[in-house]
Design a protein around this motif. Structure first.
Motif, PDB file in Angstrom:
ATOM      1  N   ASP A 189       0.842  -1.202   0.000  1.00 47.58           N
ATOM      2  CA  ASP A 189       0.000   0.000   0.000  1.00 47.58           C
ATOM      3  C   ASP A 189       0.877   1.251   0.000  1.00 47.58           C
ATOM      4  O   ASP A 189       0.623   2.199  -0.758  1.00 47.58           O
ATOM      5  N   ALA A 192       2.165   1.645  -3.358  1.00 47.66           N
ATOM      6  CA  ALA A 192       1.130   2.159  -4.254  1.00 47.66           C
ATOM      7  C   ALA A 192       0.989   3.676  -4.120  1.00 47.66           C
ATOM      8  O   ALA A 192       0.778   4.379  -5.117  1.00 47.66           O
ATOM      9  N   THR A 254      -3.488   9.790  -5.004  1.00 43.71           N
ATOM     10  CA  THR A 254      -3.416   8.525  -5.727  1.00 43.71           C
ATOM     11  C   THR A 254      -4.259   8.600  -6.994  1.00 43.71           C
ATOM     12  O   THR A 254      -4.729   9.660  -7.384  1.00 43.71           O
ATOM     13  N   HIS A 258      -6.149   3.122  -6.288  1.00 45.38           N
ATOM     14  CA  HIS A 258      -6.924   3.285  -5.061  1.00 45.38           C
ATOM     15  C   HIS A 258      -8.426   3.333  -5.345  1.00 45.38           C
ATOM     16  O   HIS A 258      -9.228   2.863  -4.526  1.00 45.38           O
ATOM     17  N   ALA A 261      -9.444  -0.122  -5.492  1.00 41.64           N
ATOM     18  CA  ALA A 261      -9.300  -0.808  -4.206  1.00 41.64           C
ATOM     19  C   ALA A 261     -10.443  -0.494  -3.248  1.00 41.64           C
ATOM     20  O   ALA A 261     -10.807  -1.332  -2.422  1.00 41.64           O
ATOM     21  N   ASN A 276      -5.374  -2.667  -1.655  1.00 41.31           N
ATOM     22  CA  ASN A 276      -4.443  -2.022  -2.580  1.00 41.31           C
ATOM     23  C   ASN A 276      -3.366  -2.976  -3.079  1.00 41.31           C
ATOM     24  O   ASN A 276      -2.933  -2.882  -4.230  1.00 41.31           O
TER      25      ASN A 276
END
Length: 374
Positions: A189, A192, A254, A258, A261, A276
């Motif tokens: 995460d 990400a 992001t 996201h 997610a 994520n």
């Protein structure tokens, strides 16, 4: 304009304490507090004593992994009962997001609906400290808070400089007890956050620097932190990488990863980090055609095999996540084929994130990613 001369604003906590034993420094900083309120989770309430807080301490430790407005209302009720002069978030991103909102809302007339969106908080009346116990969200660094609407199952996002911590702690010792699979998911995460900011249409050279530092640390330390949870150097590297990712979220945010997610968290009840992690390889590969050079940098930071094709990056990134112990198949988490079209529509509608993606993503594209992850 090029990225380097675009206007940008960065907010960071007024004071940041980093390193082994940093949690104990909170007590000295908060020496004048008489009624601290600690917002914690089930697994983080045990760290309260390590903070060495003064005064009459109240602990509210009923924050679920994906908190909704009901959890926020309970926390605000506790705050109104004890009337804190210091609010402390002690936990992962969900706990710290609730702490931000409690500090901003408990002693005022504004409701969550009043402050939803950017720059609608009138002013925070209570001092806020954030103590991270996971390395993933980087929420301690940021000005955003997310909470789920239980009726619509969508995320309500609040963004304001008044949500920024006055004091933040990155103590690797507090992350020792995070299990390997959760360490892996949270670390991905954090990756990400860095990657989505790095490849974002709003990418900026200054933020790229933080993203590169975060990606490098994760590539170096995440496998070690998963293999040995008490590897202090690895835990320190990861909690710092998470903070860098949190900085990336502020001015850039992001993107499609996201957005895709979020339905996994609200519909399946998956923790944010896991959601994520499952999606990360797919969106990373999806964006290769429009971010080839940066995809090469990402692959190099993680040690991935990449021959400039999306297929190679997807396979290598998926294996990287899987080998860290993350269950990457949505079906194993309860997802069904018939669920996916609705999730794709929902994710596609999160325009505050989808509009940041460097490559346009249709509802059909989102659906194909979900199907590939099933």
């Amino acid at each position: 304009m090029t990225a380097i001369d675009n206007p940008i604003t960065i907010h960071q906590p007024q004071q940041l304490e980093v390193g082994t034993g940093a949690a104990a420094r909170l007590g000295a900083w908060a020496a004048g507090a008489r009624r601290p309120l600690v917002i914690a989770g089930e697994h983080t309430a045990g760290y309260v004593d390590a903070l060495e807080l003064p005064g009459q301490v109240t602990v509210f430790a009923d924050i679920p992994p994906e908190p909704d407005t009901t959890a926020l209302d309970r926390a605000i009720a506790v705050a109104r009962d004890c009337r804190p002069d210091l609010v402390v978030g002690l936990g992962g991103g969900s706990v710290m997001d609730i702490a931000k909102l409690v500090a901003a809302l408990w002693d005022g007339e504004q409701t969550l609906r009043d402050v939803a969106g950017p720059n609608r908080v009138q002013g925070r009346r209570t001092t806020l400290a954030q103590v991270a116990t996971t390395a993933g969200t980087g929420s301690e660094a940021g000005i955003r808070a997310l909470v789920t609407d239980p009726e619509t199952k969508s995320k309500i996002a609040v963004e304001s400089p008044f949500l920024l911590a006055d004091f933040a702690v990155l103590d690797p010792v507090l992350t020792y007890s995070v299990p390997p699979a959760v360490t892996a998911a949270n670390g991905i995460d954090a990756m990400a956050h860095c990657v989505e900011a790095f490849t974002n249409i709003k990418a900026h050279d200054l933020i790229d620097g933080y993203a590169r530092m975060g990606m490098s640390l994760i590539g170096k330390y995440l496998p070690r932190a998963v293999a040995d949870g008490q590897d202090t150097e690895a835990r320190a590297g990861m909690i710092l990488a998470s903070y860098y990712g949190g900085i990336c979220l502020g001015p850039v945010n992001t993107a499609a990863g996201h957005a895709l997610a979020y339905p996994l968290g609200t519909r399946l009840g998956l923790p944010h980090g896991l959601s994520n992690a499952i999606i990360f390889p797919h969106v990373l590969a999806y964006n290769v055609p429009v971010r080839l050079e940066k995809s090469r940098e990402i692959a190099n930071a993680l040690g991935l095999d990449f021959d400039d094709s999306p297929e190679s990056l997807l396979a290598s990134a998926h294996a990287f996540c899987r080998d860290l112990g993350v269950e990457m198949r949505l079906a194993k988490h309860g997802a069904r084929e018939q669920d996916l079209p609705g999730w794709a529509e929902e994710a596609h509608g999160i325009r505050r994130l989808m509009d940041n993606n460097p490559r346009d993503m249709t509802v059909g594209d989102a659906l194909e990613i979900y199907r590939a992850a099933l």
